[in-house]
Structure formats: C-alpha cells, structure tokens
Scaffold this active site. Structure first.
Site, PDB file in Angstrom:
ATOM      1  N   SER A  70     -37.441  35.969  19.095  1.00 46.95           N
ATOM      2  CA  SER A  70     -35.987  35.841  19.126  1.00 46.95           C
ATOM      3  C   SER A  70     -35.348  37.190  19.417  1.00 46.95           C
ATOM      4  O   SER A  70     -35.999  38.244  19.352  1.00 46.95           O
ATOM      5  CB  SER A  70     -35.442  35.282  17.804  1.00 46.95           C
ATOM      6  OG  SER A  70     -35.166  36.323  16.887  1.00 46.95           O
ATOM      7  N   PHE A  71     -34.038  37.162  19.693  1.00 47.98           N
ATOM      8  CA  PHE A  71     -33.302  38.392  20.001  1.00 47.98           C
ATOM      9  C   PHE A  71     -33.263  39.359  18.819  1.00 47.98           C
ATOM     10  O   PHE A  71     -33.014  40.552  18.990  1.00 47.98           O
ATOM     11  CB  PHE A  71     -31.881  38.050  20.453  1.00 47.98           C
ATOM     12  CG  PHE A  71     -30.917  37.684  19.363  1.00 47.98           C
ATOM     13  CD1 PHE A  71     -29.986  38.595  18.908  1.00 47.98           C
ATOM     14  CD2 PHE A  71     -30.929  36.417  18.803  1.00 47.98           C
ATOM     15  CE1 PHE A  71     -29.083  38.262  17.902  1.00 47.98           C
ATOM     16  CE2 PHE A  71     -30.035  36.068  17.809  1.00 47.98           C
ATOM     17  CZ  PHE A  71     -29.101  37.002  17.354  1.00 47.98           C
ATOM     18  N   LYS A  72     -33.547  38.856  17.635  1.00 50.74           N
ATOM     19  CA  LYS A  72     -33.532  39.722  16.452  1.00 50.74           C
ATOM     20  C   LYS A  72     -34.579  40.829  16.555  1.00 50.74           C
ATOM     21  O   LYS A  72     -34.435  41.891  15.936  1.00 50.74           O
ATOM     22  CB  LYS A  72     -33.797  38.901  15.192  1.00 50.74           C
ATOM     23  CG  LYS A  72     -32.898  37.690  15.005  1.00 50.74           C
ATOM     24  CD  LYS A  72     -31.512  38.062  14.577  1.00 50.74           C
ATOM     25  CE  LYS A  72     -30.707  36.818  14.216  1.00 50.74           C
ATOM     26  NZ  LYS A  72     -29.358  37.133  13.749  1.00 50.74           N
ATOM     27  N   ASP A  73     -35.642  40.604  17.325  1.00 50.21           N
ATOM     28  CA  ASP A  73     -36.696  41.611  17.454  1.00 50.21           C
ATOM     29  C   ASP A  73     -36.179  42.914  18.053  1.00 50.21           C
ATOM     30  O   ASP A  73     -36.734  43.985  17.782  1.00 50.21           O
ATOM     31  CB  ASP A  73     -37.841  41.083  18.327  1.00 50.21           C
ATOM     32  CG  ASP A  73     -38.692  40.042  17.612  1.00 50.21           C
ATOM     33  OD1 ASP A  73     -38.902  40.181  16.399  1.00 50.21           O
ATOM     34  OD2 ASP A  73     -39.143  39.086  18.276  1.00 50.21           O
ATOM     35  N   LEU A 124     -34.837  44.716  15.083  1.00 50.54           N
ATOM     36  CA  LEU A 124     -35.700  44.819  13.911  1.00 50.54           C
ATOM     37  C   LEU A 124     -37.094  45.352  14.203  1.00 50.54           C
ATOM     38  O   LEU A 124     -37.894  45.530  13.277  1.00 50.54           O
ATOM     39  CB  LEU A 124     -35.754  43.465  13.208  1.00 50.54           C
ATOM     40  CG  LEU A 124     -34.407  43.128  12.555  1.00 50.54           C
ATOM     41  CD1 LEU A 124     -34.353  41.681  12.095  1.00 50.54           C
ATOM     42  CD2 LEU A 124     -34.122  44.072  11.384  1.00 50.54           C
TER      43      LEU A 124
END
Length: 738
Positions: free
Chosen positions: A344-347, A350
């Site tokens: 996901s774009f959270k990577d 994070l």
C-alpha cells in the site's frame, strides 16, 4: 602557492592602523563607513573562519559562481584548478592529465589538496577533487560544501560547446555520460548543501541561491514548528518555553494542546527550472532533493538523509521505478503506490520514518510508538519499525491498534504476520475513529504519560499521519508522478494535471495539495469518498457534521473514516494560521459533533478541492469494467477514485489517480467484482485464485509470502475502553523494556 582575488578591501589593513582609519572614515563619510562595515559584518557573520566550498561536475559553473559569491561577501576567492594545482605543478591541468593519466592525476591532485589551507574564503573545487577521500576530508574540516547540482544533459551540452575533451576517467569505451554519472556518488558523499542549477539559470542567480542556502544551513532557527491550535503571535502556552524543530515534532508526534504540528514559515518553494532539473532524475534522487529542502540539516544532515532514503526505497520495493505511472485509458493515469513490502501507499512513509525517528530521538530514553489504523497503516508501520537495526529495536517498540472487525481478512492476516519482537498488533472491539481518538487522548493525558516516563523511562510517540514526518514522503510521489508524465512526453512542463485520491483521513490528499504549493502544476485536487462521505459533504457545503452518522463498513475499509485528522492542517493554512479559530472548530466538533466554515473559508476550500463519493455497487462495477476492457485489476480504493474521476474530471487535462493499494489485499471484494460465484474463505486460497487470472498487475510478492508464513497467527484483542488500552500499553512496556 596560490593566487587570491583581492575582493576584500579591509583584509590587508593592519590591525594597528584599522581603528584610526575607521575613525577618520566614520567622521568624514559616515554613509560610506556604514556601507563598508555592513558589508564586512555580513561576510564575517556568514563565514567566520569557515570556507564556502563549491563542488560539482566540470561545467557546473563553480569558478564563475565562486567569483560572484566572493564579490558579494568581499572575501578571498580561490579556484583550485587555477590557483592551487597549476601553480603547484607549473603546468596546466589538462597537460598534467595528459602527462600522468587519470589514476596518477587523482593522487597528485589529492596530495596538493592536503597541503592547501584557507579560512573565510570561497573555494571552487575541481570536478575531480571529490574523488580523493583524504583530500576532501581535509577540505571539509573547515568548509561548508555546496554541491552545484546541474542536470547531466546540461553539463554534456556545456562541455561540448566549450570543446572540453580531457576529463578524468574519460577513455575509449567509457562515455562522458558514464563518467558524469559515476562521479555523482562522490558529490553526494561530501556535500552539506545542494543547490539546484537549471540549464538557463544565470550565474548571478546561482550565486544568490548559494548565499541563501548557506544562510539556511547556518540558521536552524528559521525552520521551527507550531501547533495548528497555537496563536500566530506565539506558540501554544504549553510550548512557550522552547522552540520546536523537525527532530522534536518527529518524536513528539502530537502537540501538547492537541493540535498538529506544521512548519511555522510554511513549505519550501521550487522554481520551474528546479523542477525541470528533476525530470531525468530517479525516484530516489527526487526524494533526496525534496526532503533536503524540507528537513533542516541541523536535524538530519544530507549524508544521513541520503542513507535512509536509499535504505527505504532500495531493495524493499519490487519495482525499480518505486512509484511508476501507468496509462489506464483516455486521459487517465494510475500512480501505482503498492510496490512496497506491504502493498500500500503507506510503505512510502513507513519505510522511511522509522529510520528518521531512530536518528532523532535521544539515546537516554526508550520509546513506545502508538498507531491506530483502518487497515493499511498497521502492516506498513509494523514492517517498517521491524527493519530497524537491532540496537534501535531494543529502545524503540510499537503497538498497533486496529478495529478487530473493521479490516479485510487479508489486512488482518498481514498485521498479525508482521508482528516482530518489538512490534505488536492489538485488535479493538470498535471502529477506527475510536482507535484514533483514544490515541489522541492518551497523548494528552499528562498523568499517564508522566507516569510512564518516571516509572519505566519510556516516552510515547505517534507514527500515524498526524506525525509531520509521515506527510513529507507522500509529497514526493505526487511530485514524481507529474515529472514522470513530462519525462514520458505525455505533457510539457507547466501543463496542468488533476489528481484524484481515495481519501478518509485526508493525509494523502493534503500531501498532493502541499506538492501544488511547492510548485507542481496541479490544477484540481479531487477528493474521492466511499459511503462514509463526510468529507465530500464538507467540501460541498462547508458543514462538517457527524451528528447521527454511523460508520458504514465498505469494500474500501481504509477510507471508512468519519474524523479526518489532517483536515485540521489544511484549515489552519487557509485560516491564515489562526490557531484560535482552529481550536474553536475542532472543540465544537468534539463536543457538539459538527462545525461550519465561514463563507470566505468555504470559497478557499472549494477553489482547492472538488469532491465526490462512490457506492460499493459502483465500486465493484468499475473493477469489472476496467478488467474487462484493459485486463487491469483495480483495488477497491482505486476503483472509488476512478468512479469519482469519471464523474468530476472534465477531460481537458490528464488526471492522475492514486492507486493506493494492491488488489490482492481485498481479494473477496475483487473476486465478487469479477463475478466468481463461490469464494473460499481462506486468504491464501483467494490469492491463488486471483493469480490464475494472469491479470495486471500480478499478485503482490510480499503479501503472498507473508500469508504463506503466518497462517492464522495470534494477536491480542481488547475492549473499546480507555483504561483497558492504557493497561495494555503499560504491560507491553513492562515486557519489552524492563
């Protein structure tokens, strides 16, 4: 021996005669004296005994820029080629290179550099000086190294027009472009400050940029942070005692008054020429440039920042382009943000933030990171913090709270599977809004946080999108997507694009708006909601109303959110940083469940954003339609954005749709959209079934491996009660740090 350009009139005056001359000049020509004193003081305060060291490839304009900077500062100017090497060797640099060859030349050049010393001067290095480590270490001891970063294509054009054909490393079978690319690693190793220099930028302009960059480097006071709930005339009363810098807000996460941190002087701006200089750059190079301008080197030096960016976006991403842009159909393009380890774009944030956090925190204290997630953040933050060095894991731990029944089965399997010795998942018998509100209340509970610090030597920190460091990496990929369209010849630089993003917590949307503020030619920011469409209603009416609203579980769970935290940062911006107004609005939302914008603020909001929403039925229909016509499978969140883009975009310019997650994470909904009659409830079986479609993009590698390893796994589950959550936190601290 070397020659110094005599640009400093007072430099040769003896100390004994200085005071009498100054007195005569001050009495006879006070204006002239004031101008000379101001000029000398400016030079002295900027440089002191330090040197400004200009570094860059041959043809970067170091010599010309150095002379102009020296004139402006009234200080000595030294050109290493002309004033050191040629006087030492008694021959021209090109003759020396021809005489001894590249390897011996570098050694001789390095020896000359080691014997050289100066202070309070502007020094222009040769293009090959940075390739000699000992020589550069010697120069750097008393210098601020400024990298004149000029696009390779511009350098090649300049060298060709100047007829320069003798360069260290150039030989049969090795092209000039190869030599220039090889040297970049050395420039990146040594610089303190980067100055972007486009092809048509005059030397005077470059010199001013150098001076501005040096001033910024020496004055971290310029880049402080304030709370969205503080008065413009001063900080929050609880934070009056000291200024807050990037390293402070990374570790603190949430302001003491409950507001969110924002840079006091706003975001850095890039000129059109600077953006154009990044068109040929890689994703990692773009990230380095943007983040260097957004994070003061006193907080994180450029060399350390480069190291963590390389670590974050290197082998952890399955696509070499990191965030590729793919044509979907017509004027629509997909920004694929799911090639990281947890899909996901959270990577993007994070994989980076844990390393920034570990660098910024004091060594004397342990830290427990608290995270609330509606789905994708959980596995991403667990994976990111589990990749820290072992020594950092001993002092940094993380607990991830998620709605036990409010995420997809595969998302839950991921969060359970990504647990490590310093990172845990806790399911909460409630929704995301409760989890997020609970964390905010824990942070502002001074009795509890004080108890943890005194009793266990442990401080709390946040890694949600309320943390400022989470937003910065997201700005990068929105800017990079635009530059990719230019690089691909889809548009010329300056042509507008629209951006459409599935949005719940408003962080990704805000990052796109920030990219626009920094100079990326984004026309419309389109906010796409699912049936939890509080943001859509707000953008259309100016009324944020939670009264009578209940969270609806949808096929796009990551945007099943009613309280959009990052909206507070945007409202603070358009309200001219009126912290009192922001406090009033969000206190009213908390206590009464609603607030309404003034008409002037609503006009600003509607100039910046348009919004629409999509039902689950339309979401599944879009997935089926796109697959039928293109062979490409959208995830459910991307499908929401696709539906809204179809409705709101006028097709007069390209629209970049943020594809925020890989469809593998939402296999049951995808299989339903593809009209599969019987769906096995086992997540691994669902992925195997999807892989049989041979669709684009293929099944996500990291997700498949995680599910193979974990099976069902174990995790803790707790009630939706503040005291229970705080008890969990205390127990985890005891088990890990004691």
């Amino acid at each position: 021996m070397f020659h110094i350009f005599q640009y400093q009139p007072l430099r040769l005056i003896t100390q004994n005669s200085l005071s009498s001359m100054c007195l005569k000049l001050m009495l006879s020509r006070p204006v002239a004296f004031a101008q000379i004193w101001k000029s000398w003081f400016s030079s002295h305060s900027l440089l002191g005994k330090k040197n400004i060291v200009l570094m860059g490839p041959p043809g970067a304009g170091k010599t010309t820029t150095g002379r102009i900077v020296g004139q402006k500062l009234n200080c000595p100017v030294i050109d290493i080629d002309d004033d050191v090497l040629e006087t030492t060797w008694n021959m021209s640099v090109s003759e020396k290179l021809q005489d001894v060859g590249s390897d011996e030349f570098l050694e001789e050049e390095g020896k000359a550099l080691l014997k050289f010393s100066a202070s309070g001067s502007v020094i222009s290095l040769s293009g090959s000086n940075p390739m000699h480590a000992a020589g550069m270490q010697h120069i750097k001891k008393n210098g601020i190294v400024v990298y004149l970063d000029v696009p390779t294509a511009v350098i090649m054009s300049r060298l060709k027009s100047n007829g320069m054909d003798r360069i260290v490393g150039l030989s049969p079978g090795i092209s000039l472009k190869d030599v220039l690319q090889f040297r970049k690693q050395f420039y990146k190793r040594w610089f303190d400050i980067r100055v972007l220099c486009g092809g048509d930028v005059a030397a005077e302009v470059v010199a001013e940029k150098v001076l501005d960059a040096v001033k910024r480097y020496q004055d971290s006071e310029l880049e402080t942070f304030i709370s969205t709930r503080s008065c413009r005339s001063g900080r929050s009363t609880k934070e009056d005692s000291h200024k807050l810098y990037f390293s402070d807000v990374v570790t603190q996460g949430l302001a003491l008054d409950g507001g969110l941190f924002v840079p006091e002087r706003g975001l850095p701006k890039f000129t059109a020429e600077e953006w154009q200089g990044l068109i040929e750059a890689t994703y990692v190079e773009r990230a380095q440039v943007i983040l260097e301008r957004s994070i003061h080197p006193a907080d994180i030096p450029a060399s350390k920042l480069a190291e963590v960016i390389e670590t974050a976006y290197g082998e952890n991403f399955s696509c070499s382009k990191v965030a590729p842009v793919r044509h979907l159909a017509g004027n629509q393009f997909l920004l694929e943000l799911f090639h990281g380890p947890t899909a996901s774009f959270k990577d993007f944030a994070l994989q980076l933030v844990p390393h920034l956090f570990a660098y910024c925190i004091p060594r004397s204290c342990n830290y427990l990171i608290l995270v609330a997630t509606s789905g994708d953040t959980g596995s991403a933050v667990l994976d990111g913090f589990s990749r820290l060095h072992d020594t950092d894991k001993q002092r940094i731990a993380l607990v991830n709270f998620f709605p036990e029944d409010g995420v997809s089965p595969i998302q839950k399997s991921q969060m359970i599977g990504c647990q490590k010795e310093n990172a845990w998942s806790v399911g909460v018998k409630s929704d995301f809004d409760f989890c997020q509100t609970a964390i905010k209340q824990i942070f502002t509970n001074s009795d509890f946080t004080g108890f943890l610090t005194v009793e266990y030597g442990t401080a709390l920190a946040a890694a949600n999108s309320i943390n400022w460091a989470r937003l910065l990496p997201q700005i990068v990929y929105h800017a990079s997507a635009y530059l990719d369209l230019v690089h691909q010849g889809i548009i010329s630089f300056g042509s507008p694009v629209d951006i459409c993003i599935p949005t719940g917590n408003f962080g990704n949307m805000l990052a796109a708006f920030y990219a626009k503020m920094m100079g990326v030619p984004i026309r419309k920011c389109i906010c796409a909601s699912n049936e939890n469409n509080v943001l859509t209603d707000f953008i259309r009416t100016g009324v944020y109303d939670l009264r009578g609203r209940k969270l609806i579980s949808s096929f796009s769970p990551a945007v099943d959110i009613l309280k959009s935290s990052n909206l507070e940062r945007y409202l603070h911006l358009i309200a001219n940083e009126d912290g009192q107004l922001v406090t009033q609005l969000f206190n009213q939302l908390e206590n009464q469940g609603h607030f309404q914008l003034q008409k002037d603020l609503l006009r600003k909001l509607q100039q910046d954003f348009v919004a629409g929403w999509c039902s689950d039925e339309d979401c599944l229909a879009a997935i089926h339609s796109v697959y039928s016509t293109t062979g490409y499978i959208l995830d459910t969140h991307t499908a929401v954005a696709k539906v809204v883009a179809d409705r709101l975009q006028d097709r007069t310019c390209p629209v970049i749709i943020s594809s925020t997650a890989h469809y593998s994470k939402f296999a049951p909904a995808i299989l339903r959209a593809l009209r599969i009659a019987e769906i096995n409830q086992n997540p691994l079986s669902q992925l195997h079934l999807l892989s049989s479609y041979s669709a684009l993009p293929p099944i996500h590698w990291g997700l498949l491996e995680t599910l193979k390893k974990t099976g069902n796994g174990d995790h803790q589950v707790c009630a939706a009660d503040m005291s229970v959550l705080m008890s969990h936190i205390e127990t985890l601290i005891q088990n890990h740090f004691m």
